[in-house]
Design a protein around this motif. Structure first.
Motif: not given
Length: 301
Positions: A7-9, A64-67, A69-75, A90-98
């Motif tokens: 997740k990003n936001r 990852f694909d940038a928010s 863009q690509g397969e990522s979400g975000g409008e 920062r969100c990628a780091v959040d994911y990895l540490v989980s």
């Protein structure tokens, strides 16, 4: 390789998680986030070249694909927003540490081109990132400002039009084909090789459609990827640039970052005879980059 989401936001960021040979989920592994260039996607150089090579060296890698863009979400779509791009890290780091199989104290980042600029900015304030490497890292804000401040008038007019109901305008990062490039009469090596990389079978990918939302460009003019690097960037730093300069400016950006970074352990390596795009996928240039990247990550992760 596993396709994952984090997740990003409120939206999902699409990513590829690669595991080294002999991966054992009961063990802890160092991880490296590999960031793609501006206009690129996770299937191009950051993933199929750098992440793949690092995985072969024993690291778990996340590309990852940038928010937006690509397969990522975000409008809205096709938005190049520096603040959101930095938050992606920062969100990628959040994911990895989980993840149970990731050593949270051994996370690094490698960014290519504009991804290197964004990675640098994120590393300054996220000290969970223990080592930073950039390959032809470019400061996107510096690049758009060099295009001329007059563009801000046109962007403002377009935002006003969209606020009143007009459809958004999508422009391109580079000419859409070698034929368009020839018609435009552009001869700068970076632009010529950008077309060859992104708009031909060399690396063309559905996740990299060469579309940019014009009205979203305002934020980039006020963005400096290396602002406060002299105060906040303390982690070990390895910079890789090619000796052949072009309009995108990664050669001079590399030396600016090297001079500014507060890091006590920092190095810049110039791959002689290599252009910006040689370091995306050309075997000899990439091999030379790894003569520095391999020992750098081994020592610092």
């Amino acid at each position: 390789m596993e396709s994952v989401r984090f997740k990003n936001r409120t939206w999902d960021v699409a990513a590829d998680l690669r595991f080294p040979e002999g991966f054992d989920k009961t063990e802890k592994y160092p991880a490296i986030i590999c960031a793609h260039p501006i206009s690129s996607c996770k299937e191009q150089t950051a993933g199929n070249i750098y992440a793949q090579r690092l995985t072969e060296l024993g690291y778990v890698t996340l590309t990852f694909d940038a928010s937006h863009q690509g397969e990522s979400g975000g409008e809205p779509r096709y938005l190049e927003d520096p603040a959101t791009r930095v938050e992606d890290f920062r969100c990628a780091v959040d994911y990895l540490v989980s993840l149970d199989h990731i050593d949270a104290d051994r996370i690094g980042v490698l960014g290519v081109c504009g991804g290197g600029g964004y990675a640098t900015n994120a590393t300054m304030t996220d000290h969970r990132i223990k080592a930073l490497a950039t390959v032809v890292g470019a400061n996107y804000g510096r690049l758009v400002r060099e295009g001329g401040l007059a563009a801000l008038e046109a962007i403002g007019q377009q935002r006003t039009a969209e606020a009143r109901g007009t459809e958004p305008v999508l422009t391109t990062y580079c000419p859409n084909s070698p034929e368009e490039l020839e018609q435009a009469g552009i001869t700068d090596i970076d632009v010529v090789e950008a077309v060859d990389y992104y708009r031909t079978p060399r690396a063309q990918s559905p996740g990299s459609p060469n579309k940019l939302r014009l009205s979203g460009l305002e934020a980039a003019f006020g963005f400096d990827a290396y602002h406060l690097a002299d105060k906040l960037l303390t982690q070990p730093l390895q910079i890789i640039v090619g000796s052949v300069p072009g309009a995108f400016g990664s050669y001079r950006d590399g030396f600016e970052l090297f001079d500014k970074a507060r890091s006590e352990h920092k190095d810049i390596f110039v791959v002689e005879g290599a252009s910006h795009y040689d370091l995306y996928d050309q075997p000899d240039a990439v091999d030379q980059a790894f003569t520095k990247l391999e020992p750098f990550f081994k020592e610092n992760l």
